[in-house]
Design a protein around this motif. Sequence first.
Motif, PDB file in Angstrom:
ATOM      1  N   GLU A   1       0.832  -1.200   0.000  1.00  0.00           N
ATOM      2  CA  GLU A   1       0.000   0.000   0.000  1.00  0.00           C
ATOM      3  C   GLU A   1       0.872   1.258   0.000  1.00  0.00           C
ATOM      4  O   GLU A   1       0.624   2.207  -0.750  1.00  0.00           O
ATOM      5  N   ALA A   2       1.895   1.275   0.840  1.00  0.00           N
ATOM      6  CA  ALA A   2       2.777   2.427   0.911  1.00  0.00           C
ATOM      7  C   ALA A   2       3.493   2.664  -0.418  1.00  0.00           C
ATOM      8  O   ALA A   2       3.789   3.813  -0.787  1.00  0.00           O
ATOM      9  N   ALA A   3       3.762   1.588  -1.147  1.00  0.00           N
ATOM     10  CA  ALA A   3       4.448   1.701  -2.439  1.00  0.00           C
ATOM     11  C   ALA A   3       3.539   2.218  -3.540  1.00  0.00           C
ATOM     12  O   ALA A   3       4.022   2.649  -4.588  1.00  0.00           O
ATOM     13  N   GLY A   4       2.225   2.136  -3.317  1.00  0.00           N
ATOM     14  CA  GLY A   4       1.300   2.649  -4.318  1.00  0.00           C
ATOM     15  C   GLY A   4       0.433   1.621  -5.000  1.00  0.00           C
ATOM     16  O   GLY A   4      -0.275   1.949  -5.961  1.00  0.00           O
ATOM     17  N   ALA A   5       0.438   0.368  -4.542  1.00  0.00           N
ATOM     18  CA  ALA A   5      -0.430  -0.654  -5.139  1.00  0.00           C
ATOM     19  C   ALA A   5      -1.872  -0.428  -4.714  1.00  0.00           C
ATOM     20  O   ALA A   5      -2.150  -0.118  -3.545  1.00  0.00           O
ATOM     21  N   ASP A   6      -2.797  -0.579  -5.649  1.00  0.00           N
ATOM     22  CA  ASP A   6      -4.226  -0.468  -5.359  1.00  0.00           C
ATOM     23  C   ASP A   6      -4.870  -1.829  -5.138  1.00  0.00           C
ATOM     24  O   ASP A   6      -5.830  -1.951  -4.365  1.00  0.00           O
ATOM     25  N   ARG A   7      -4.368  -2.836  -5.850  1.00  0.00           N
ATOM     26  CA  ARG A   7      -4.918  -4.185  -5.736  1.00  0.00           C
ATOM     27  C   ARG A   7      -3.750  -5.155  -5.821  1.00  0.00           C
ATOM     28  O   ARG A   7      -2.867  -4.999  -6.663  1.00  0.00           O
TER      29      ARG A   7
END
Length: 283
Positions: free
Chosen positions: A239-245
Amino acid sequence: MTISVGLSMLVRYDLQADVARLADDLGYDGLWFPEHLIWPADFGGASPYEDDDHPPVDPRIPTYDALLWMATLAQVTSRIRLGTYVYNLSLRHPFVAARAVQTLDVISGGRVDFGVGAGWSRAEYAAVGVDFASRGRRVDENIAVCRKLWTDDPVSHKGEFYAFDPVHFLPKPPQGRVPILIGGVSNAALSRAARLGDGWIGMRHSPADIAAKRARLGEDVTIVTGAHIRTVEDLRAYEAAGADRVIVVPWRRSTDALTSIRSFAEEILQPARTEGLLTTDPA
C-alpha cells in the motif's frame, strides 16, 4: 486497497468452482485468470520476465479459454470481480475480443476487468500467423475499437489494421466502458498504460518495483500486481508503495487451495480489513 486471488492453471479444473465460491464468500476482491491461445514447444529463450530467459511454465500445462472459463465461474459467484491476467489482445480481431468481453460482462452482471497485453512469445505469434513486430500498434488500435463497440452505436472505424463501415454492436456491457488494464514491464507497455489504460497490471513485483512503477505512471492509474504476502505488514508495504490491488496465490498444491485461501483470509485479509487497510467487504 483490495486483495484478489490468482486462479491459475495450477488449480485443478474440478476444484475451481469451489475456490471461486469461497473467495466470493470471504470477501476477496477479484479472481484473475491467465490466457494463452497456444504454448510453443520451443520458447526460443523468450520470457515475460525481465532478465529471465526461461519460459514461465511447462508448455504442456492444461490451458483453457480464459473468457469462457470466467463465464462458468460467474455463474457460481455473485460479487467478486473477474479479470484476465492478461489477454493477448493483438492476436484477435477486435470484434471477437469485444463480443466475448461484452457477453461475459452481461453474464457476470458487470464484473469484468479486462487485463490485456501485447504478448512476449514470438513463436505464439508465428503459429497464429500474426506479425510480431506490429503487436504494440495492434493493441493500441484494438483497445480503441473495443471501447467504441462497448459505448457507441452505430460504430465505424478506419485505422492501420482494421477498417469497417457502420455496424451495430448490442447490447452494451452493463458497465459501459469495461476497465482495461495494461500488462507488461517494457517502456512501451508502461507508456500504453499511462496513455490508454484504466490501470496497469504486473505478474509479480516487490514493493520497491511498485514504487518505481507508481512514480512512472502517476497517481491516476490503478496499479494491480501479483504479490508475495505473508503478513499484514507485507500488505502495508505494498500500500505504501502505491499498489491499489494485489493478487495472491497462497497455496502450493491444488488440493491445498481451499484451506489456503481460508487461512489467508483469517490471518491477513480479515485483520487488514479490521484496521481499515482494505476496502472490500463480503456482500
